[in-house]
Design a protein around this motif. Structure first.
Motif, PDB file in Angstrom:
ATOM      1  N   CYS A   1     -54.699  70.255  33.895  1.00 26.30           N
ATOM      2  CA  CYS A   1     -53.869  71.012  32.961  1.00 26.30           C
ATOM      3  C   CYS A   1     -54.303  70.794  31.515  1.00 26.30           C
ATOM      4  O   CYS A   1     -54.532  69.663  31.079  1.00 26.30           O
ATOM      5  N   TYR A   2     -54.424  71.891  30.783  1.00 21.32           N
ATOM      6  CA  TYR A   2     -54.755  71.851  29.364  1.00 21.32           C
ATOM      7  C   TYR A   2     -53.693  72.644  28.594  1.00 21.32           C
ATOM      8  O   TYR A   2     -53.832  73.839  28.365  1.00 21.32           O
ATOM      9  N   PRO A   3     -52.601  71.957  28.196  1.00 24.42           N
ATOM     10  CA  PRO A   3     -51.540  72.648  27.467  1.00 24.42           C
ATOM     11  C   PRO A   3     -51.927  72.863  26.009  1.00 24.42           C
ATOM     12  O   PRO A   3     -52.959  72.358  25.539  1.00 24.42           O
ATOM     13  N   LEU A   4     -51.102  73.606  25.302  1.00 25.93           N
ATOM     14  CA  LEU A   4     -51.287  73.828  23.871  1.00 25.93           C
ATOM     15  C   LEU A   4     -50.060  73.228  23.184  1.00 25.93           C
ATOM     16  O   LEU A   4     -49.053  73.916  23.000  1.00 25.93           O
ATOM     17  N   PRO A   5     -50.123  71.939  22.806  1.00 27.12           N
ATOM     18  CA  PRO A   5     -48.935  71.237  22.289  1.00 27.12           C
ATOM     19  C   PRO A   5     -48.652  71.571  20.827  1.00 27.12           C
ATOM     20  O   PRO A   5     -48.711  70.710  19.941  1.00 27.12           O
TER      21      PRO A   5
ATOM     22  N   ARG B   1     -38.194  71.967  20.236  1.00 28.40           N
ATOM     23  CA  ARG B   1     -37.826  71.877  21.650  1.00 28.40           C
ATOM     24  C   ARG B   1     -38.963  72.374  22.537  1.00 28.40           C
ATOM     25  O   ARG B   1     -39.718  73.256  22.158  1.00 28.40           O
ATOM     26  N   ALA B   2     -39.037  71.803  23.733  1.00 27.19           N
ATOM     27  CA  ALA B   2     -40.035  72.278  24.696  1.00 27.19           C
ATOM     28  C   ALA B   2     -39.652  73.677  25.157  1.00 27.19           C
ATOM     29  O   ALA B   2     -38.488  73.955  25.441  1.00 27.19           O
ATOM     30  N   SER B   3     -40.620  74.563  25.220  1.00 23.69           N
ATOM     31  CA  SER B   3     -40.355  75.922  25.662  1.00 23.69           C
ATOM     32  C   SER B   3     -39.995  75.929  27.146  1.00 23.69           C
ATOM     33  O   SER B   3     -40.699  75.334  27.961  1.00 23.69           O
ATOM     34  N   PRO B   4     -38.898  76.613  27.515  1.00 22.78           N
ATOM     35  CA  PRO B   4     -38.536  76.676  28.938  1.00 22.78           C
ATOM     36  C   PRO B   4     -39.464  77.569  29.742  1.00 22.78           C
ATOM     37  O   PRO B   4     -39.380  77.606  30.967  1.00 22.78           O
ATOM     38  N   TYR B   5     -40.343  78.289  29.056  1.00 24.61           N
ATOM     39  CA  TYR B   5     -41.212  79.243  29.757  1.00 24.61           C
ATOM     40  C   TYR B   5     -42.673  78.823  29.763  1.00 24.61           C
ATOM     41  O   TYR B   5     -43.550  79.619  30.058  1.00 24.61           O
ATOM     42  N   ASP B   6     -42.928  77.559  29.441  1.00 22.06           N
ATOM     43  CA  ASP B   6     -44.290  77.051  29.549  1.00 22.06           C
ATOM     44  C   ASP B   6     -44.611  76.876  31.028  1.00 22.06           C
ATOM     45  O   ASP B   6     -43.890  76.188  31.755  1.00 22.06           O
ATOM     46  N   VAL B   7     -45.668  77.503  31.493  1.00 22.06           N
ATOM     47  CA  VAL B   7     -45.920  77.560  32.933  1.00 22.06           C
ATOM     48  C   VAL B   7     -47.187  76.838  33.379  1.00 22.06           C
ATOM     49  O   VAL B   7     -47.394  76.640  34.573  1.00 22.06           O
ATOM     50  N   ALA B   8     -48.050  76.456  32.450  1.00 16.95           N
ATOM     51  CA  ALA B   8     -49.317  75.833  32.840  1.00 16.95           C
ATOM     52  C   ALA B   8     -49.076  74.551  33.635  1.00 16.95           C
ATOM     53  O   ALA B   8     -49.677  74.326  34.696  1.00 16.95           O
ATOM     54  N   MET B   9     -48.193  73.691  33.128  1.00 11.98           N
ATOM     55  CA  MET B   9     -47.917  72.440  33.834  1.00 11.98           C
ATOM     56  C   MET B   9     -47.280  72.694  35.194  1.00 11.98           C
ATOM     57  O   MET B   9     -47.581  72.002  36.172  1.00 11.98           O
TER      58      MET B   9
END
Length: 320
Positions: free
Chosen positions: A175-179, A157-165
């Motif tokens: 944006c450079y996420p860490l997938p 599941r996608a983390s609800p606390y990912d904030v970069a995007m």
């Protein structure tokens, strides 16, 4: 019909923003606002309330509180910090997330205001998510925002606390996420993920960051890392047995801020922490449960910046 609904909603938000600006900035009364906007006094009152509920209003106080400033200076001297902001404590048990978020947002905006291209790195967590929500909308396409932690939970599941995007959406930054999952199933999987080209791109950007912002968590039953499903019961028990008191980006450490050599740490996909912290590395959080973790992170030089409240700051100094 949908387009008409959106138009009506946008018109209402426009009016709410005008009403709030007149009320909070120009100091107009509700009667004066009603006259200027050609609405009833009751509607003017509702528009101001709408602006508040929709987050159109952000309250920031410029007057420094002496006790907080003195506490910040004590912490800077004690731990060699490059930055420390202490907000007023609250007369209740829950941590003052809103106040910390505003302070963090101001700090993030100070870096984003630069015209020269810069790289900012973000961790994760509730407080950091609240901070990003407080950042003013702007257009800063020259900057890069890189995520320091995976954006997937153990079950994909996608983390609800990912904030970069979220921050990039507000600022127009790249944006450079860490997938990746926060924790790999085994060391081989972690190595495979870290061998990918996109991971190497993120890792190279981490070495160029102007500043890093991240939350900090305690290690224990009911801690965010455990409740949010990033760590199993057995892994948590192993960390507790290893005398872990806190974590940053998942990296667990003991009461002296020494990173632990555990199976859990060996499977983390996050780029390794730079110890001692070189560029501004700012942690944020508050509450009695987090105080030992904050003290340990500062003692071990895992971070050199702090945003917290005065109650937690007092506790951190008492522990040290």
């Amino acid at each position: 019909m949908a387009g008409r609904d959106n138009s009506t909603s946008n018109r209402k938000l426009d009016l709410a923003a005008r009403a709030a600006w007149l009320y909070y900035i120009r100091g107009r009364t509700q009667d004066e606002i009603a006259t200027e906007l050609n609405v009833s006094r009751q509607n003017a009152q509702r528009l101001i309330a709408l602006a508040t509920s929709e987050g159109l209003i952000k309250f920031r106080m410029d007057y420094p509180i002496t006790e907080c400033v003195e506490m910040a200076e004590r912490l800077k001297d004690r731990f060699g910090l490059v930055f420390c902001d202490i907000i007023p404590g609250e007369r209740r048990d829950e941590a003052p997330v809103a106040g910390i978020a505003i302070s963090a947002a101001e700090r993030i905006e100070s870096y984003l205001s630069s015209k020269a291209p810069a790289v900012l790195a973000l961790g994760t967590g509730r407080t950091l998510r609240a901070a990003v929500a407080q950042v003013s909308s702007m257009e800063r396409p020259q900057h890069k925002i890189v995520s320091l932690v995976g954006n997937l939970t153990r079950d994909g599941r996608a983390s609800p606390y990912d904030v970069a995007m979220r921050l990039c959406d507000r600022t127009g930054a790249q944006c450079y996420p860490l997938p990746t999952p926060v924790v790999a199933d085994d060391i081989e999987q972690r190595k495979l993920l870290q061998s990918q080209r996109w991971y190497k791109t993120v890792s190279s950007l981490v070495l160029q960051v102007k500043a890093s912002f991240m939350g900090i968590g305690e290690i224990g039953w009911g801690s965010p890392l455990h409740v949010d499903g990033f760590i199993t019961d057995q892994e948590l028990a192993d960390l507790v047995s290893s005398h872990a008191v806190g974590e940053m980006l998942g990296w667990a450490f003991d009461q002296d801020g020494v990173l632990l050599s555990t199976a859990f740490n060996e499977r983390l996909t996050a780029p390794p922490l730079i110890v001692p912290a070189e560029r501004p590395t700012i942690i944020m959080g508050a509450g009695a449960a987090k105080a030992p973790a904050i003290r340990a992170a500062l003692r071990g030089r895992l971070a050199n910046g702090l945003i917290t409240d005065e109650t937690t700051a007092v506790r951190v100094l008492e522990l040290d």
